[in-house]
Design a protein around this motif. Sequence first.
Motif, short mmCIF file in Angstrom:
data_model
loop_
_atom_site.label_atom_id
_atom_site.label_comp_id
_atom_site.label_asym_id
_atom_site.label_seq_id
_atom_site.Cartn_x
_atom_site.Cartn_y
_atom_site.Cartn_z
N GLU A 269 22.14 33.97 28.52
CA GLU A 269 21.18 33.07 29.47
C GLU A 269 21.53 33.59 30.96
O GLU A 269 20.62 32.77 31.75
N GLY A 270 22.29 34.36 31.09
CA GLY A 270 22.49 34.71 32.65
C GLY A 270 23.12 33.70 33.13
O GLY A 270 22.80 33.52 34.46
N LEU A 271 23.96 33.11 32.88
CA LEU A 271 24.82 31.98 33.50
C LEU A 271 26.25 32.41 34.07
O LEU A 271 26.90 31.74 34.60
N ILE A 272 26.27 33.63 33.62
CA ILE A 272 27.73 34.20 33.90
C ILE A 272 27.20 35.82 34.17
O ILE A 272 26.62 36.18 33.41
N ASN A 273 28.01 36.28 35.40
CA ASN A 273 27.74 37.76 35.61
C ASN A 273 27.74 38.68 34.30
O ASN A 273 28.82 38.56 33.47
N LYS A 274 26.80 39.56 34.11
CA LYS A 274 26.71 40.25 32.92
C LYS A 274 27.96 41.29 33.00
O LYS A 274 28.51 41.82 31.65
N GLU A 275 28.63 41.50 34.23
CA GLU A 275 29.88 42.28 34.23
C GLU A 275 31.14 41.66 34.34
O GLU A 275 32.16 42.03 34.91
N PHE A 276 31.26 40.23 33.99
CA PHE A 276 32.48 39.54 34.28
C PHE A 276 33.64 40.40 33.62
O PHE A 276 34.73 40.00 34.04
N ALA A 277 33.35 40.84 32.64
CA ALA A 277 34.53 41.57 31.82
C ALA A 277 35.49 42.36 32.77
O ALA A 277 36.38 42.96 32.24
N THR A 278 34.75 42.83 33.65
CA THR A 278 35.19 43.96 34.44
C THR A 278 35.51 43.77 36.17
O THR A 278 35.86 44.42 36.92
N ILE A 279 35.13 42.43 36.46
CA ILE A 279 35.15 41.82 37.74
C ILE A 279 36.49 41.67 38.23
O ILE A 279 37.04 40.80 37.69
N ASN A 280 36.95 42.28 39.32
CA ASN A 280 38.36 42.21 39.59
C ASN A 280 38.50 41.20 40.66
O ASN A 280 37.51 40.41 41.20
N ALA A 281 39.76 40.64 41.19
CA ALA A 281 40.19 39.72 42.11
C ALA A 281 39.31 39.94 43.32
O ALA A 281 38.87 38.90 43.91
N THR A 282 39.03 40.87 43.92
CA THR A 282 38.66 41.12 45.31
C THR A 282 37.14 40.91 45.22
O THR A 282 36.53 40.20 46.09
N VAL A 283 36.46 41.50 44.05
CA VAL A 283 34.88 41.24 43.76
C VAL A 283 34.70 39.84 43.60
O VAL A 283 33.55 39.28 44.23
N PHE A 284 35.48 38.96 42.77
CA PHE A 284 35.61 37.81 42.56
C PHE A 284 35.54 36.93 43.68
O PHE A 284 34.69 36.14 43.91
N LYS A 285 36.31 37.06 44.75
CA LYS A 285 36.50 36.26 45.94
C LYS A 285 35.39 36.54 46.91
O LYS A 285 34.80 35.56 47.21
N ASN A 286 35.00 37.80 46.92
CA ASN A 286 34.10 38.22 47.91
C ASN A 286 32.88 37.67 47.44
O ASN A 286 31.84 37.22 48.33
N THR A 287 32.67 37.76 46.20
CA THR A 287 30.97 37.17 45.68
C THR A 287 31.14 35.71 46.00
O THR A 287 29.81 35.02 46.35
N ILE A 288 32.03 34.60 45.60
CA ILE A 288 32.25 33.24 46.10
C ILE A 288 32.01 33.13 47.44
O ILE A 288 31.13 32.31 48.02
N LEU A 289 32.76 34.02 48.31
CA LEU A 289 32.68 33.65 49.92
C LEU A 289 31.35 34.04 50.39
O LEU A 289 30.95 33.61 51.58
N SER A 290 30.50 34.96 49.77
CA SER A 290 29.42 35.28 50.14
C SER A 290 28.31 34.18 49.90
O SER A 290 27.07 34.54 50.12
N GLY A 291 28.76 33.15 49.09
CA GLY A 291 27.66 32.30 48.74
C GLY A 291 26.86 32.34 47.64
O GLY A 291 25.85 31.82 47.24
#
Length: 527
Positions: A269-291
């Motif tokens: 349903e697109g409730l979680i990023n389609k690429e979640f299995a490869t999202i590293n710590a840096t991308v994780f944090k930057n995505t959250i902090l970008s809102g």
Amino acid sequence: MKKWIPTTMAAVMLASMLAACSSKPAEQPASSAAAGTDSSKPAEKTKFSISLRTLAFGHVEKSPDINQDKWVKKLEELTNTDLNIVLVPHKEYEQKMIQMFATNDIPDVVQGSGGVNGKEMAGSVKAGVFMPLDDLLKQYGPNLLKKVPKDAWDNVTYNGKIYAIPEFLSNPSRRAIFVRKDLLDKAGLGVPKTVDEYMAVLRKFKEMGVENPFMGRENFKYADSFFGAYDVYPYLSMFEKVGDQVLPKFFDTENMTKALQTYKTMFDEGLINKEFATINATVFKNTILSGKAGMWSMNANEMLQWETQLKTTVPTGDIEIIAAPTGPDGKGGHYLYGPAPRAYFINKNVKNAAQIIKFYDWMMSDEAEKFFTFGIEGDTYKTVDGKIEYKAPTDTAGVDEERYRQSFLWLVQDTTYNKGTLSLTDEGKKLMNIYDTTLKNEGRDGINFEPRLESLMKNPDISPASDQAPPVILQHMVKMVYGKEPISDWPKVLEEWKSKGGNDVIKEATDKFNGKDPGTTISMPRK
């Protein structure tokens, strides 16, 4: 197996190769911080090298030379030390640690990720690479012995001897669910409690245009909250007794299937990023902090700093911690951390172990707490009428620097949260209350064995880090969520795990639980 051969050989050969391990002996000094020498004669600096995992700290990873960092220099000044910090990359931690032991290039002090039998330690304690510290602690570490709790010391004890100085956690329920409260209010929904209520919130976030209703991360790390709802965290630090066997919790096929179906629904349903299995710590944090995220999981002690950084991008952004989703038994929460997240082992060849113990003992002093919490007087804080006035930074670089000083550089402390800074503000007091109420009352745990089960060391496919699924399990979890394999095939996954050494793990765990190995410490679930 070919990839594992060097690692296994490194561990097996340590008993003979490392029995005479040689790091460059540290010079014999006396630390002015605690040595008690003649004040008329300046004490020589305590020189020693120390390996530290970067732990994805931005300030550390961006530093051109951590040994020239102003906070390191100030720490050296306060403790009369000369440190040579050797950084171990976070992403390559286990590999680099095993390489360090295999090449015999071992610093004077080695930071481990917890107990004496961690995978990254490659059997080095058993091989005699490090010295027992009991007598040194009794003579030179009174503050450590007084303030570090017994379960943390037990975690770094081997054959009745203490082999490391542990950082410790007074509250093992450290990870939490974060939600953008401003988005939740805009959605017009209450705080979710059950899995179904959580899904309703995530669907509403998706409808509102939130790019990542739930922010996922590779290996299900900080994306595992719904496994907790069904009490099936796929970690081999979580066993339970089922009939006459002791099994990993992921053997509960009924609830594991429900948890996997929850993630698959989120994915479909697109409730979680389609690429979640490869999202590293840096991308994780930057995505959250970008809102761009509505909900996620991480360590609760970082909430205020992340919210400060979020507001530079989204001024109206409001982050709150809420109770984790509950499952069929009405309970939930993240896995409970061990009592000693980090620990410091002293190479048996050093000549100034007493002074190194004093350095760590100072970490428990009031002077140390003031330095790590507030920094340098006249620079980052001032004292007015006997009271400290400290204003927490709000820019990204400043927040990263504060977090580095308070968490990374303060090597031995209660890392549950920093009471000194939190008690200064209403927001901080609110966070402490969340720890003492919400987090204290949730969390999942299992049966644990110390030392680590030997059968887990025989095959890398079934030997994960403590907070990750075994590789053979993880790869099927991801395929099932991505729709590449049917979730109904979970029993086949269990058979594959058993065929690759899992049967030996079950037998060893069951035998030890039944008292067939008196040298094993068995920890029962804390909740």
